[in-house]
Design a protein around this motif. Structure first.
Motif, PDB file in Angstrom:
ATOM      1  N   TRP A 101       4.201   3.694  -8.989  1.00 38.39           N
ATOM      2  CA  TRP A 101       4.602   3.831  -7.846  1.00 38.39           C
ATOM      3  C   TRP A 101       5.933   2.776  -7.442  1.00 38.39           C
ATOM      4  CZ3 TRP A 101       5.154  -0.274  -3.515  1.00 38.39           C
ATOM      5  CH2 TRP A 101       5.318   0.538  -2.232  1.00 38.39           C
ATOM      6  N   ASP A 102       5.794   1.769  -8.091  1.00 39.20           N
ATOM      7  CA  ASP A 102       7.069   0.764  -8.130  1.00 39.20           C
ATOM      8  C   ASP A 102       8.241   1.615  -8.503  1.00 39.20           C
ATOM      9  OD1 ASP A 102       8.022  -1.330  -6.861  1.00 39.20           O
ATOM     10  OD2 ASP A 102       7.928  -2.558  -8.799  1.00 39.20           O
TER      11      ASP A 102
ATOM     12  N   LYS B 272       7.637   5.358  -4.972  1.00 38.97           N
ATOM     13  CA  LYS B 272       7.933   5.123  -3.723  1.00 38.97           C
ATOM     14  C   LYS B 272       9.294   5.746  -3.010  1.00 38.97           C
ATOM     15  CE  LYS B 272      10.084   0.624  -4.826  1.00 38.97           C
ATOM     16  NZ  LYS B 272       9.958  -0.790  -4.852  1.00 38.97           N
TER      17      LYS B 272
ATOM     18  N   PRO C 274      -0.239   0.739 -10.971  1.00 35.30           N
ATOM     19  CA  PRO C 274       0.820   0.547  -9.778  1.00 35.30           C
ATOM     20  C   PRO C 274       2.221   0.442 -10.116  1.00 35.30           C
ATOM     21  CG  PRO C 274      -0.275  -1.514 -10.381  1.00 35.30           C
ATOM     22  CD  PRO C 274      -0.956  -0.665 -10.998  1.00 35.30           C
TER      23      PRO C 274
ATOM     24  N   THR D  17      -0.398   6.087  -2.116  1.00 33.80           N
ATOM     25  CA  THR D  17      -0.858   6.205  -3.423  1.00 33.80           C
ATOM     26  C   THR D  17      -2.089   4.997  -3.740  1.00 33.80           C
ATOM     27  OG1 THR D  17       1.691   6.535  -4.230  1.00 33.80           O
ATOM     28  CG2 THR D  17       0.138   5.696  -5.817  1.00 33.80           C
TER      29      THR D  17
ATOM     30  N   GLN E  89       2.925  -5.475  -7.260  1.00 30.54           N
ATOM     31  CA  GLN E  89       1.984  -5.058  -6.351  1.00 30.54           C
ATOM     32  C   GLN E  89       0.668  -4.992  -7.433  1.00 30.54           C
ATOM     33  OE1 GLN E  89       4.734  -2.789  -7.296  1.00 30.54           O
ATOM     34  NE2 GLN E  89       5.825  -3.704  -5.435  1.00 30.54           N
TER      35      GLN E  89
ATOM     36  N   SER F  38      -4.193   3.096  -6.495  1.00 35.52           N
ATOM     37  CA  SER F  38      -4.072   2.396  -7.827  1.00 35.52           C
ATOM     38  C   SER F  38      -4.918   1.616  -8.219  1.00 35.52           C
ATOM     39  CB  SER F  38      -2.368   1.900  -8.164  1.00 35.52           C
ATOM     40  OG  SER F  38      -1.505   3.300  -8.106  1.00 35.52           O
TER      41      SER F  38
ATOM     42  N   LYS G 158       6.007   4.307   3.033  1.00 39.34           N
ATOM     43  CA  LYS G 158       5.036   4.810   1.920  1.00 39.34           C
ATOM     44  C   LYS G 158       4.241   3.653   1.762  1.00 39.34           C
ATOM     45  CE  LYS G 158       7.778   8.718   1.895  1.00 39.34           C
ATOM     46  NZ  LYS G 158       8.548   8.128   2.844  1.00 39.34           N
ATOM     47  N   TYR G 159       2.932   3.957   1.527  1.00 41.57           N
ATOM     48  CA  TYR G 159       1.946   2.991   1.122  1.00 41.57           C
ATOM     49  C   TYR G 159       1.375   3.001  -0.181  1.00 41.57           C
ATOM     50  CZ  TYR G 159       2.244   1.963   6.258  1.00 41.57           C
ATOM     51  OH  TYR G 159       2.325   1.577   7.535  1.00 41.57           O
ATOM     52  N   LEU G 160       0.946   2.115  -0.859  1.00 42.20           N
ATOM     53  CA  LEU G 160       0.289   1.829  -1.911  1.00 42.20           C
ATOM     54  C   LEU G 160      -0.888   0.876  -1.778  1.00 42.20           C
ATOM     55  CD1 LEU G 160       0.017   1.964  -5.151  1.00 42.20           C
ATOM     56  CD2 LEU G 160       1.350  -0.214  -5.074  1.00 42.20           C
TER      57      LEU G 160
END
Length: 409
Positions: free
Chosen positions: A321-322, A326, A318, A335, A364, A337, A374-376
């Protein structure tokens, strides 16, 4: 040699305090003696097992048991030590005060109080029993977590599209065919449109998965298929290999495992999922993590895609993404993870508390996160690694339903 001296010295201090608590709180000599013998046996086993650890083999059943014993014995004793050390500070202060005020009748330190020792033992019993639960029941206490996510730009045809995600299988840690088959049954019961696996199929060696291939082949292939990516453990980075060729051979064998269980492995590539006249993109990158392997190439994986395409990105760690995804101009709407396992230890009470030590390393670390629409989603992991159990953070099978904004029923 100095490392072992320090390690043993720390163990002795912890043991002395724990023994004092038992001796003060429990007056039955046979219980105290049994405690002493058991503690000595565990210490001998742990020291022996650590001395036998082979960097060419990596984690195995013995190392799992050893780490579990270390936590099971040391964590409660450390709690006892902290409480009794606090009492010792009070005893010293009281003793100094008494000596200068002539109120201690010649005794510098008051006796250790039975109540404090009993309290310490009672508090230490909580993590002790929790760790036992985690090693016997928690590690296979699979939970199906369902989440609905709204997107304004989701193609209409994919409204209600169901994704099932698993992550971090770590097949080399399994020891119960019955429990894993139960989890596979849970997966099949969800009737998802697509199944996505976000990496770490083994701890290190491809052979770890061989006993489980037939079991995982029982995962039914849904209409839109089964896809996967690699995790940090899939590169064989954590042991000493005899040759570069042996490491490369293991890596190729690990990639082949995905095909053996009927998953399509995405290696920095993408494909289109079509429904009616519309489509969405599935993007799979190799592992990319802060402080870990960074083989993921988002640009290569996204070749041929535009900002307007609706994208589901599979990226094991994750932190990717960070740090990169994102705010990326390529616009990755969702995304998926894993990686963190939720530390396999924490407290989750929906609506009240969600805590794990891993949150101080990964902002996260479990569940759904959102930044600028935007989602994770971070899966808590299917298997376990290092500590052979789970306390508070249970193994997860995720079901995500995609909804067009305004179409929530």
């Amino acid at each position: 040699m100095l490392r072992w001296i320090l390690f043993i010295s720390v163990l002795l201090v912890i043991e002395i305090y724990a023994f004092q608590a038992f001796k003060t709180a429990i007056k039955h000599k046979w219980i105290v003696f049994s405690y002493q013998m058991l503690s000595i046996a565990v210490i001998i086993y742990v020291i022996y097992s650590l001395s036998q650890f082979d960097r060419a083999v990596g984690q195995n059943r013995q190392s799992l048991i050893t780490f579990g014993l270390i936590l099971l014995t040391l964590l409660p004793k450390i709690i006892i030590m902290v409480i009794l050390f606090g009492e010792d500070i009070w005893r010293i202060i009281y003793g100094i005060y008494g000596k200068f005020s002539d109120k201690n009748n010649g005794d510098f330190l008051p006796e250790r109080r039975k109540f404090v020792s009993q309290t310490a033992l009672g508090i230490a019993a909580i993590p002790f029993l929790s760790l036992i639960y985690g090693m016997t029941i928690g590690k296979y206490n699979f939970k199906v977590r369902k989440q609905t996510i709204q997107f304004p730009d989701l193609p209409d045809s994919f409204d209600g599209f169901k994704i099932l995600q698993i992550s971090d299988i770590h097949s080399g840690s399994f020891d119960s065919t019955e429990k894993i088959e139960y989890a596979i049954d849970l997966i099949n019961q969800q009737e998802a449109d697509i199944i996505l696996f976000t990496g770490d199929i083994v701890n290190t060696h491809a052979t770890e998965m061989h006993p489980w291939i037939d079991t995982f082949k029982k995962i039914k292939t849904p209409e839109y298929g089964k896809f996967s990516v690699l995790g940090n453990h899939d590169y064989g980075e954590y042991i000493t290999w005899p040759t570069k060729q042996a490491k490369l051979k293991n890596f190729e064998d690990i990639k082949d495992l995905h095909q053996m269980i009927d998953f399509k492995l995405l290696l920095n590539e993408n494909l289109k999922l079509k429904k009616g006249n519309e489509e969405i993109a599935l993007v799979g990158v190799e592992n990319w993590g802060v402080g870990f392997k960074q083989a993921g190439d988002l640009a290569k994986a996204s070749e041929g895609l535009t900002q307007k395409d609706f994208k589901i990105l599979m990226s094991h760690d994750p932190s990717h993404w960070d740090f990169e995804v994102k705010n990326h101009a390529g616009n990755y709407q969702l995304t998926l993870s894993g990686h963190t396992h939720g530390f396999q230890f924490g407290i989750e009470i929906p609506g009240f508390i969600k805590w794990s030590p891993v949150q101080y390393r990964y902002p996260q670390w479990a569940g759904l996160y959102e930044t600028n629409k935007k989602y994770l989603y971070v899966n808590r992991g299917f298997g376990f690694h290092a500590y052979p159990g789970r306390v508070g953070i249970m193994p997860e099978i995720t079901v995500l339903e995609l909804k067009k904004s305004g179409n929530i029923s």
